[in-house]
Design an enzyme around this catalytic site. Structure first.
Site, PDB file in Angstrom:
ATOM      1  N   CYS A   1     -33.792   3.056 -11.834  1.00 24.26           N
ATOM      2  CA  CYS A   1     -34.959   3.105 -12.733  1.00 24.26           C
ATOM      3  C   CYS A   1     -35.669   1.755 -12.676  1.00 24.26           C
ATOM      4  O   CYS A   1     -35.075   0.712 -12.972  1.00 24.26           O
ATOM      5  CB  CYS A   1     -34.517   3.415 -14.167  1.00 24.26           C
TER       6      CYS A   1
ATOM      7  N   CYS B   1     -35.746  -0.119 -16.099  1.00 25.24           N
ATOM      8  CA  CYS B   1     -34.426  -0.687 -16.414  1.00 25.24           C
ATOM      9  C   CYS B   1     -34.207  -1.950 -15.589  1.00 25.24           C
ATOM     10  O   CYS B   1     -33.697  -2.962 -16.108  1.00 25.24           O
ATOM     11  CB  CYS B   1     -33.317   0.326 -16.130  1.00 25.24           C
TER      12      CYS B   1
ATOM     13  N   ASP C   1     -48.930  -5.102 -16.945  1.00 25.36           N
ATOM     14  CA  ASP C   1     -48.963  -4.055 -15.913  1.00 25.36           C
ATOM     15  C   ASP C   1     -49.400  -4.685 -14.586  1.00 25.36           C
ATOM     16  O   ASP C   1     -50.315  -5.511 -14.537  1.00 25.36           O
ATOM     17  CB  ASP C   1     -49.933  -2.942 -16.336  1.00 25.36           C
TER      18      ASP C   1
ATOM     19  N   HIS D   1     -32.552   3.126 -21.944  1.00 28.07           N
ATOM     20  CA  HIS D   1     -33.252   4.063 -21.066  1.00 28.07           C
ATOM     21  C   HIS D   1     -33.468   5.398 -21.763  1.00 28.07           C
ATOM     22  O   HIS D   1     -32.514   6.031 -22.222  1.00 28.07           O
ATOM     23  CB  HIS D   1     -32.487   4.307 -19.750  1.00 28.07           C
TER      24      HIS D   1
ATOM     25  N   ASN E   1     -47.844   8.183 -21.331  1.00 25.54           N
ATOM     26  CA  ASN E   1     -47.979   9.355 -20.472  1.00 25.54           C
ATOM     27  C   ASN E   1     -46.645  10.082 -20.402  1.00 25.54           C
ATOM     28  O   ASN E   1     -45.579   9.454 -20.383  1.00 25.54           O
ATOM     29  CB  ASN E   1     -48.416   8.923 -19.071  1.00 25.54           C
TER      30      ASN E   1
ATOM     31  N   HIS F   1     -39.299   6.155 -17.433  1.00 24.49           N
ATOM     32  CA  HIS F   1     -38.643   5.374 -18.500  1.00 24.49           C
ATOM     33  C   HIS F   1     -39.745   5.189 -19.545  1.00 24.49           C
ATOM     34  O   HIS F   1     -40.819   4.634 -19.222  1.00 24.49           O
ATOM     35  CB  HIS F   1     -38.148   4.040 -17.926  1.00 24.49           C
TER      36      HIS F   1
ATOM     37  N   HIS G   1     -42.542   4.328 -21.861  1.00 24.03           N
ATOM     38  CA  HIS G   1     -43.320   3.087 -21.970  1.00 24.03           C
ATOM     39  C   HIS G   1     -44.627   3.375 -22.676  1.00 24.03           C
ATOM     40  O   HIS G   1     -45.203   4.451 -22.542  1.00 24.03           O
ATOM     41  CB  HIS G   1     -43.559   2.451 -20.600  1.00 24.03           C
TER      42      HIS G   1
ATOM     43  N   HIS H   1     -48.440   1.958 -23.033  1.00 25.58           N
ATOM     44  CA  HIS H   1     -49.481   1.073 -22.496  1.00 25.58           C
ATOM     45  C   HIS H   1     -50.267   0.504 -23.675  1.00 25.58           C
ATOM     46  O   HIS H   1     -50.663   1.261 -24.577  1.00 25.58           O
ATOM     47  CB  HIS H   1     -50.463   1.861 -21.625  1.00 25.58           C
TER      48      HIS H   1
HETATM   49  P1  AMP Z   1     -47.341   5.625 -16.016  1.00 25.57           P
HETATM   50  O1  AMP Z   1     -48.304   6.075 -14.955  1.00 25.57           O
HETATM   51  O2  AMP Z   1     -47.777   5.935 -17.397  1.00 25.57           O
HETATM   52  O3  AMP Z   1     -45.934   6.066 -15.716  1.00 25.57           O
HETATM   53  O4  AMP Z   1     -47.375   4.032 -15.968  1.00 25.57           O
HETATM   54  C1  AMP Z   1     -46.595   3.278 -15.121  1.00 25.57           C
HETATM   55  C2  AMP Z   1     -47.249   1.939 -15.036  1.00 25.57           C
HETATM   56  O5  AMP Z   1     -46.331   1.029 -14.475  1.00 25.57           O
HETATM   57  C3  AMP Z   1     -48.506   1.902 -14.153  1.00 25.57           C
HETATM   58  O6  AMP Z   1     -49.616   1.492 -14.941  1.00 25.57           O
HETATM   59  C4  AMP Z   1     -48.143   0.885 -13.068  1.00 25.57           C
HETATM   60  O7  AMP Z   1     -49.224   0.078 -12.689  1.00 25.57           O
HETATM   61  C5  AMP Z   1     -47.057   0.098 -13.746  1.00 25.57           C
HETATM   62  N1  AMP Z   1     -46.117  -0.553 -12.850  1.00 25.57           N
HETATM   63  C6  AMP Z   1     -45.492  -0.026 -11.768  1.00 25.57           C
HETATM   64  N2  AMP Z   1     -44.668  -0.924 -11.215  1.00 25.57           N
HETATM   65  C7  AMP Z   1     -44.765  -2.057 -11.949  1.00 25.57           C
HETATM   66  C8  AMP Z   1     -44.168  -3.348 -11.881  1.00 25.57           C
HETATM   67  N3  AMP Z   1     -43.261  -3.664 -10.932  1.00 25.57           N
HETATM   68  N4  AMP Z   1     -44.522  -4.274 -12.808  1.00 25.57           N
HETATM   69  C9  AMP Z   1     -45.424  -3.978 -13.766  1.00 25.57           C
HETATM   70  N5  AMP Z   1     -46.007  -2.769 -13.885  1.00 25.57           N
HETATM   71  C10 AMP Z   1     -45.689  -1.825 -12.993  1.00 25.57           C
HETATM   72 ZN    ZN Z   2     -34.802   3.101 -17.312  1.00 21.47          ZN
END
Ligand code: AMP
Ligand code: ZN
Length: 112
Positions: free
Chosen positions: A3, A6, A29, A45, A85, A96, A98, A100
């Protein structure tokens, strides 16, 4: 379990930390969709808001209470948007939970 968030919470993958405490971790992000775009994740998680149970509900509730503090630290005194989302149609790409935090400008009225 493999993950990404994680791994970020555990420090195995680098991130730009904004805030952390015993239950959550916030970081910028990597692909910002607003001048300020931060993600807040529980240390625990949980796949998404759709998979909330007792312990993860407590973690999610803690995040909801903490988001205003993080937003203030990010300078979002004029308002911001919080999005989570869920699943395929919700375009959730990281499985996982989250939240925004988006802001730093007057955001689009269009949310979908
Ligand atoms: P979601 O589409 O709601 O699952 O959002 C996932 C978010 O994680 C997206 O906005 C990506 O740009 C962000 N993301 C993916 N990998 C990383 C990373 N290594 N560091 C920071 N953000 C990330
Ligand atoms: Zn996780």
């Amino acid at each position: 379990m493999d993950c990404l968030f994680c791994a970020i919470v555990n420090g195995d993958i680098p991130s730009k930390k904004v805030y952390e405490d015993d239950r959550c971790y916030a970081f910028l992000d990597i692909n910002p969709q607003a001048p300020v775009h931060c993600l807040v994740v529980p240390r625990l998680h949980v796949g998404s808001l759709d998979e909330i149970d007792g312990e993860s509900a407590e973690a999610a509730s803690h995040i909801i209470k903490t988001i205003p503090k993080i937003a203030r630290e990010l300078g979002l005194g004029n308002g911001y948007r919080v999005v989570t989302n869920i699943g395929e149609d919700g375009r959730q790409s990281v499985k996982h939970l989250h939240f925004h935090i988006l802001g730093g400008e007057c955001l689009s009225e269009n949310m979908a």
